[in-house]
Design an enzyme around this catalytic site. Structure first.
Site, mmCIF file in Angstrom:
data_model
loop_
_atom_site.group_PDB
_atom_site.id
_atom_site.type_symbol
_atom_site.label_atom_id
_atom_site.label_comp_id
_atom_site.label_asym_id
_atom_site.label_seq_id
_atom_site.Cartn_x
_atom_site.Cartn_y
_atom_site.Cartn_z
ATOM 1 N N ARG A 227 0.849 -1.189 0.000
ATOM 2 C CA ARG A 227 0.000 0.000 0.000
ATOM 3 C C ARG A 227 0.883 1.236 0.000
ATOM 4 O O ARG A 227 1.952 1.261 0.638
ATOM 5 C CB ARG A 227 -0.888 0.044 1.253
ATOM 6 N N GLU A 256 -3.518 7.969 -4.536
ATOM 7 C CA GLU A 256 -3.825 7.483 -5.890
ATOM 8 C C GLU A 256 -5.034 8.228 -6.443
ATOM 9 O O GLU A 256 -5.965 8.511 -5.689
ATOM 10 C CB GLU A 256 -4.095 5.973 -5.842
ATOM 11 N N HIS A 274 -1.346 0.780 -9.964
ATOM 12 C CA HIS A 274 -2.040 -0.158 -9.064
ATOM 13 C C HIS A 274 -2.692 -1.290 -9.872
ATOM 14 O O HIS A 274 -3.920 -1.454 -9.856
ATOM 15 C CB HIS A 274 -3.094 0.587 -8.234
#
Ligand code: NAP
Ligand code: 8YV
Length: 309
Positions: A227, A256, A274
């Protein structure tokens, strides 16, 4: 039909189609601002691994029974608030482990062997001007894994195939042959590649800070498939700009979809959006599991994959 399922996240088409066909779904958001008169009818909430499911949102849903996460990470869910209300939470472990571990290795090789710059080198016609610069050997190198869970262990298995010397950091030593460090800084100081495979949340926030990066050193590389919140991204960008570490390959970011702006201008970093679990096969398996959890809940059956107690 009156909606009883609230969807607050972007999901793949293959899941959306089945979700909307099988349930009465309301498209909403993390703020709960689209609920209107439907709030009291909502029994299930569908989110993804990046979603923020706050205490405030839960407060707007008086009859919520379950939060179904499309993803293994659920650090964005206020689990304490859910538990206080007896709201179940499910996620999608295991089915994505192989893909995320594969992608961690792809990132590791990509940054060490500089496949991105090499591709540009060929396309831009630089090959005819001379050979490309040498790159960093991976086989036999020292690998440090932060978080030896399902994904961390799968990364270790893959790395063993490249004769890498494997060590790890976690909150406890595990019954494995890899060397254990009880300090992430000590692990960083003793490896060539530091791979983050731990989830987000308060317990791991900025675990990788300027001090850990300093310990990794000017020949060390950082890879993050866990993460974004685990890494102090501003400190990382500065360490990369100053060449205090050799390079970084990042699939996840603190904010993000906006990587730290300084990262975008650096040559010693590999950035991906991602996407570690984003293969057709795995997204299908994650979709199946998401729907299976939802169906089990409405049928009153045991949930296939609740989060750990
Ligand atoms: P997992 O099996 O639960 O593994 C997590 C590991 O982290 C465990 O080994 C745990 O070990 C360790 N850990 C937990 N809290 C820690 C802490 N405070 N300090 C140090 N270590 C800690 O989960 P997983 O299935 O491997 O998934 C890991 C994470 O990968 C997910 O939570 C998600 O954030 C991320 N992920 C990213 C993508 C992507 O697309 N990039 C895809 C899937 C998953 P101990 O309990 O022994 O400490
Ligand atoms: C997904 C993830 O990209 O599983 C996780 O925790 O971060 C990823 O697999 C995400 O949840 C889907 O949006």
């Amino acid at each position: 039909m009156t909606p009883n399922v609230l969807k607050i996240a972007r999901l793949p088409d293959m899941l959306n189609e089945r979700l909307f066909a099988e349930h009465a779904v309301l498209e909403g958001n993390e703020q709960g601002s689209e609920l209107g008169a439907h709030a009291a009818g909502i029994r299930a909430l569908v989110a993804n691994g990046e979603s923020k499911v706050s205490r405030e949102l839960l407060g707007r849903l008086p009859n919520l029974e379950i939060i179904v996460v499309f993803g293994v990470g659920y650090d964005g869910v206020d689990v304490a608030a859910a538990r206080e209300r007896g709201i179940a939470v499910t996620h999608t472990p295991d089915v994505l482990t192989d893909d995320v571990a594969d992608f961690a290795m792809a990132l590791l090789f990509g940054i060490a062997r500089r496949t991105g710059p090499a591709d540009r080198f060929v396309r831009e016609g630089k090959w005819s001007e001379g050979p490309i610069a040498f790159t960093r050997k991976v086989s036999g190198a020292r690998l440090g894994i932060v978080g030896l869970g399902r994904i961390g262990q799968a990364i270790a298995r893959r790395a063993a195939g490249f004769d890498m010397q494997i060590a790890y950091y976690g909150r406890r030593q595990q019954p494995v042959d890899y060397r254990y460090y009880d300090s992430v800084k000590d692990l960083a100081a003793n490896v060539d590649f530091l791979v983050i495979a731990v989830g987000g949340g308060a317990g791991t926030f900025h675990l990788i800070d300027a001090g850990v990066l300093q310990a990794l050193g000017q020949d060390g590389y950082l890879v993050n498939v866990g993460r974004g919140s685990v890494v102090d991204e501003a400190a990382l960008a500065q360490a990369l700009a100053d060449k205090r570490i050799a390079g970084a390959a990042l699939d996840v970011f603190e904010d993000e979809p906006r990587p730290h702006p300084q990262l975008l201008g650096l040559d010693n970093v590999l950035l991906t959006p991602h996407m570690a679990s984003a293969t057709w096969a795995t997204r299908k398996a994650m979709s199946d599991l998401t729907l299976a959890n939802l169906a089990a809940h409405f049928a009153g059956s045991p949930l296939p994959t609740p989060i750990p107690a």
